[in-house]
Design an enzyme around this catalytic site. Structure first.
Site, short mmCIF file in Angstrom:
data_model
loop_
_atom_site.label_atom_id
_atom_site.label_comp_id
_atom_site.label_asym_id
_atom_site.label_seq_id
_atom_site.Cartn_x
_atom_site.Cartn_y
_atom_site.Cartn_z
N ASP A 9 0.92 -1.74 0.12
CA ASP A 9 0.15 -0.38 -0.28
C ASP A 9 0.86 1.34 0.38
O ASP A 9 2.21 1.08 0.24
CB ASP A 9 -0.63 -0.33 1.05
CG ASP A 9 -2.09 0.73 1.28
OD1 ASP A 9 -2.53 1.73 0.15
OD2 ASP A 9 -1.77 1.74 2.44
N ASP A 11 0.09 5.24 0.43
CA ASP A 11 -0.30 6.25 2.27
C ASP A 11 -0.57 5.44 3.08
O ASP A 11 -1.34 4.05 3.53
CB ASP A 11 -1.50 6.64 1.67
CG ASP A 11 -2.22 7.59 0.71
OD1 ASP A 11 -1.19 8.30 0.69
OD2 ASP A 11 -2.56 7.51 0.00
#
Length: 214
Positions: A9, A11
């Site tokens: 991922d 963020d």
């Protein structure tokens, strides 16, 4: 287990953007007449694609957000990124280790391609991610918790889902990885371990992730 692909991922895992973007999202929604605290934003929207914000507001209030909502929000976020954004501590060391060991990796984010690129450029992580290593919910239409994005990334990278591991920090992301049939390590720096139920393993610092990945 040695994995054939590590899917990050973005963020909150590679770039420390969640405090910035959720602060601004809460403020903007409140400005528009939808009172939202920072904690509300983290709980409801962390790890989500922008369509979730629109969907939840309309579902709860019967009102649609302005047509330029995404553009205004992203302009505010990108300006704040330029001033404040930092890489997650230790993230670059993990990328260095994977590259040195010849382990394929990529990023699969609910954020737009532009958001990913702005974040990587600002934090100095761009050198680790050629275009073919970057995947966004824009590519598949449905964001997390749907498994589509992770399955798309695995397919494009030529790796079977069961040979992939996802690195996530949001409940929506963990659910998406599990639905994709992938192992997932949950990062607890901002999210309590109890909210990452279903993760294969948990870690609180990037040094621990290096150990989990072998």
């Amino acid at each position: 287990m040695r994995y054939d692909l590590v899917i990050f991922d973005n963020d909150g895992v590679l770039v420390d953007s969640e405090p910035i973007s959720n602060r601004l999202l809460a403020a903007y929604l409140t400005e528009l007449g939808h009172p939202t605290t920072y904690e509300d934003s983290l709980r409801e929207y962390m790890g989500a694609a922008m369509h979730r914000v629109h969907d939840l507001i309309e579902e709860r209030t019967g009102e649609r957000l302005p047509g330029d909502f995404d553009d205004v929000f992203h302009a505010r976020v990108f300006a704040a990124f330029e001033r404040e954004l930092k890489p997650v501590a230790g993230a670059e060391g993990v990328l260095e280790k994977l590259a040195a060991d010849g382990v394929p990796y990529c990023v699969a984010s609910s954020g737009s391609h532009e958001r990913i690129r702005v974040g990587h450029r600002t934090t100095g992580l761009a050198r680790w991610f050629e275009e073919e290593r970057i995947f966004s919910s824009q590519d598949v239409g449905r964001g997390k918790p749907a498994p589509d994005l992770f399955l798309y990334a695995a397919e494009r990278m030529g790796v079977a889902p069961e040979r992939c591991v996802v690195v996530e920090d949001s409940p929506l992301g963990v659910r998406a990885a599990v639905a994709a049939g992938m192992d997932v390590y949950g990062f607890t720096a901002m999210t309590p371990a109890s909210r990452l139920a279903g993760a294969t393993g948990l870690f609180g610092a990037m040094g621990e992730l290096r150990d989990l990945l072998g």
